[in-house]
Design a protein around this motif. Sequence first.
Motif, short mmCIF file in Angstrom:
data_model
loop_
_atom_site.label_atom_id
_atom_site.label_comp_id
_atom_site.label_asym_id
_atom_site.label_seq_id
_atom_site.Cartn_x
_atom_site.Cartn_y
_atom_site.Cartn_z
N ILE A 170 -2.98 9.41 1.47
CA ILE A 170 -2.41 9.37 2.81
C ILE A 170 -1.69 8.03 2.92
CG2 ILE A 170 -2.88 9.31 5.29
CD1 ILE A 170 -5.46 10.94 4.67
N GLY A 171 -0.38 8.07 3.17
CA GLY A 171 0.41 6.85 3.31
C GLY A 171 1.27 6.56 2.10
N THR A 172 2.56 6.80 2.23
CA THR A 172 3.53 6.54 1.16
C THR A 172 4.76 5.88 1.78
OG1 THR A 172 4.63 8.67 1.44
CG2 THR A 172 2.77 8.60 -0.12
N ILE A 173 5.70 5.51 0.93
CA ILE A 173 6.95 4.93 1.44
C ILE A 173 7.66 5.94 2.35
CG2 ILE A 173 9.28 4.16 0.78
CD1 ILE A 173 7.17 2.02 0.23
N ASP A 174 7.71 7.21 1.94
CA ASP A 174 8.40 8.24 2.72
C ASP A 174 7.61 8.71 3.94
OD1 ASP A 174 10.64 8.25 1.06
OD2 ASP A 174 9.76 9.75 -0.27
N VAL A 209 4.58 -7.78 -5.03
CA VAL A 209 4.14 -6.48 -4.52
C VAL A 209 4.13 -5.44 -5.65
CG1 VAL A 209 4.78 -4.58 -2.96
CG2 VAL A 209 4.90 -6.95 -2.16
N MET A 210 5.21 -5.39 -6.41
CA MET A 210 5.31 -4.42 -7.52
C MET A 210 4.23 -4.66 -8.57
SD MET A 210 9.35 -3.85 -8.36
CE MET A 210 8.92 -3.49 -10.03
N ALA A 227 0.82 -1.22 0.00
CA ALA A 227 0.00 0.00 0.00
C ALA A 227 0.85 1.27 0.00
CB ALA A 227 -0.99 -0.01 1.16
N PRO A 228 1.91 1.37 0.82
CA PRO A 228 2.73 2.57 0.74
C PRO A 228 3.37 2.75 -0.65
CG PRO A 228 3.24 1.38 2.74
CD PRO A 228 2.32 0.52 1.94
N TYR A 229 3.69 1.64 -1.30
CA TYR A 229 4.24 1.72 -2.65
C TYR A 229 3.18 2.27 -3.61
CZ TYR A 229 6.96 0.22 -6.74
OH TYR A 229 7.65 0.19 -7.91
N VAL A 230 1.93 1.81 -3.46
CA VAL A 230 0.82 2.36 -4.26
C VAL A 230 0.70 3.86 -3.99
CG1 VAL A 230 -1.69 2.39 -4.57
CG2 VAL A 230 -0.48 0.20 -4.46
N GLY A 231 0.72 4.26 -2.72
CA GLY A 231 0.61 5.67 -2.37
C GLY A 231 1.72 6.51 -2.99
N SER A 232 2.94 6.00 -2.96
CA SER A 232 4.06 6.72 -3.56
C SER A 232 3.91 6.83 -5.07
CB SER A 232 5.38 6.01 -3.23
OG SER A 232 5.68 6.14 -1.87
N MET A 233 3.48 5.76 -5.71
CA MET A 233 3.29 5.80 -7.16
C MET A 233 2.21 6.82 -7.53
SD MET A 233 3.55 1.72 -8.04
CE MET A 233 3.21 1.90 -9.78
N LEU A 234 1.12 6.85 -6.74
CA LEU A 234 0.05 7.82 -7.03
C LEU A 234 0.56 9.25 -6.86
CD1 LEU A 234 -2.99 6.05 -5.34
CD2 LEU A 234 -2.62 6.38 -7.79
#
Length: 190
Positions: free
Chosen positions: A67-71, A159-160, A51-58
């Motif tokens: 709300i919620g990313t890798i960083d 995951v990817m 999910a954080p990877y999805v958030g970062s990609m978005l």
Amino acid sequence: MTTHEDKFKGVTIGVYKEDGDRLIKDMKKHIKGEVVFFCVGTDRSTGDSFAPYVGSMLEEKGYKNVIGTIDDPAHAINLEERMKQIPEGVTVVAIDASLGKQNSVGSLQLISGALYAGAGVGKDLPPVGDYQIQGIVNVNSGSKGMNQLVLQATRFKVVMHLAKQLVAAIEEVYPIHNETINNAYITAVK
């Protein structure tokens, strides 16, 4: 990461394995209004980074309603604090990793109802979301203690792949147009 046998009260709308068109159709049909994507997880566990990877990609694509990313993750320790960032009157789509049966690994699930993040590893966290999208990243061991190890041993390739599928569906249902790129929320196209 969730499993929802004990707590889940929602309804599964669909399970999608390599079926992005059906996921897009169901998202358009069920998820209405202004949307915030609430991505739960951490990059400290490969499976739970979905999910954080999805958030970062978005975010990289220009979405502001995340709300919620890798960083800047939303996870067990800060979940309640991050939930306070959800604006009033929006539809919340909670995104999380999940464990399931062997034949469902690599699938996305769209579910109506709140997400109980961490239930599969024995955490008791508050529910979040009006809908949830789960990426089934690995096999449920049947043991909450073992599930944590299963998540850590998850292949990042899975995951990817799931993250790319979900982001592509979100882009189709909630496209960013030049005039809306600076808006906080994106609504579904009809």
